[in-house]
Design a protein around this motif. Sequence first.
Motif, PDB file in Angstrom:
ATOM      1  N   LEU A 159      14.958  58.375 -10.936  1.00 44.09           N
ATOM      2  CA  LEU A 159      15.438  57.209 -10.196  1.00 44.09           C
ATOM      3  C   LEU A 159      16.627  57.587  -9.300  1.00 44.09           C
ATOM      4  O   LEU A 159      16.717  57.141  -8.156  1.00 44.09           O
ATOM      5  CB  LEU A 159      15.843  56.089 -11.155  1.00 44.09           C
ATOM      6  CG  LEU A 159      14.710  55.422 -11.931  1.00 44.09           C
ATOM      7  CD1 LEU A 159      15.270  54.423 -12.944  1.00 44.09           C
ATOM      8  CD2 LEU A 159      13.717  54.750 -10.994  1.00 44.09           C
TER       9      LEU A 159
ATOM     10  N   VAL B 209       9.305  51.894  -9.647  1.00 38.96           N
ATOM     11  CA  VAL B 209       8.902  52.660  -8.468  1.00 38.96           C
ATOM     12  C   VAL B 209       7.511  52.210  -8.044  1.00 38.96           C
ATOM     13  O   VAL B 209       6.770  51.601  -8.829  1.00 38.96           O
ATOM     14  CB  VAL B 209       8.892  54.196  -8.713  1.00 38.96           C
ATOM     15  CG1 VAL B 209      10.251  54.703  -9.146  1.00 38.96           C
ATOM     16  CG2 VAL B 209       7.809  54.599  -9.693  1.00 38.96           C
TER      17      VAL B 209
ATOM     18  N   LEU C  47      11.509  53.891  -4.684  1.00 41.51           N
ATOM     19  CA  LEU C  47      12.222  53.024  -5.613  1.00 41.51           C
ATOM     20  C   LEU C  47      11.978  51.568  -5.214  1.00 41.51           C
ATOM     21  O   LEU C  47      12.009  51.231  -4.031  1.00 41.51           O
ATOM     22  CB  LEU C  47      13.716  53.355  -5.508  1.00 41.51           C
ATOM     23  CG  LEU C  47      14.664  52.916  -6.585  1.00 41.51           C
ATOM     24  CD1 LEU C  47      14.265  53.483  -7.934  1.00 41.51           C
ATOM     25  CD2 LEU C  47      16.069  53.389  -6.242  1.00 41.51           C
TER      26      LEU C  47
ATOM     27  N   GLY D 201      13.916  48.606  -9.463  1.00 46.83           N
ATOM     28  CA  GLY D 201      14.409  49.921  -9.853  1.00 46.83           C
ATOM     29  C   GLY D 201      15.838  50.163  -9.381  1.00 46.83           C
ATOM     30  O   GLY D 201      16.667  50.689 -10.127  1.00 46.83           O
ATOM     31  N   ARG D 202      16.117  49.750  -8.152  1.00 45.84           N
ATOM     32  CA  ARG D 202      17.472  49.931  -7.608  1.00 45.84           C
ATOM     33  C   ARG D 202      18.481  49.089  -8.398  1.00 45.84           C
ATOM     34  O   ARG D 202      19.576  49.549  -8.723  1.00 45.84           O
ATOM     35  CB  ARG D 202      17.502  49.561  -6.122  1.00 45.84           C
ATOM     36  CG  ARG D 202      18.791  49.960  -5.428  1.00 45.84           C
ATOM     37  CD  ARG D 202      18.696  49.852  -3.921  1.00 45.84           C
ATOM     38  NE  ARG D 202      17.562  50.550  -3.345  1.00 45.84           N
ATOM     39  CZ  ARG D 202      17.487  51.875  -3.160  1.00 45.84           C
ATOM     40  NH1 ARG D 202      18.477  52.631  -3.540  1.00 45.84           N
ATOM     41  NH2 ARG D 202      16.431  52.421  -2.604  1.00 45.84           N
TER      42      ARG D 202
END
Length: 141
Positions: free
Chosen positions: A41, A80, A96, A100-101
Amino acid sequence: MDSGHSTDLSETFMAVARRIRRSHMSALEPFGLNPSQSRALHVLAREHESMRLRDLAEHLRIVARSATDIVDSLEAADLVTRGPDPSDRRAVLVALTDVGRALLDRVDDARREVTAEMFDGLDPGERTELSRLLHKIVGSD
């Protein structure tokens, strides 16, 4: 420097590294991530755009099959996405997601917190000096 002292220093340094690794692994547990997933990540976040699965594997210094397994688990968690590379239909691009971020931001906050706790015993001047010395060592490659 005598060899006995450098061995002690090396052993102490490795003990600190192991403690940092354990604390970071503990920080990942509430998020359901393992260190390999977290590293993936972070690589994707630094790239700011999708990247080929093969390139992700190279960044992680793992074989492509292992990267596929990591991406499979991250994709299943909606962290992702993967899709075809328009310039090479055999290649797969990984990116991403917003989920995810956001998770990565929370992970980084948790890691910073456990790291801060670890170094709380040092006063600001000692932390500055430790940082300076570590950067000096890293720069000596």
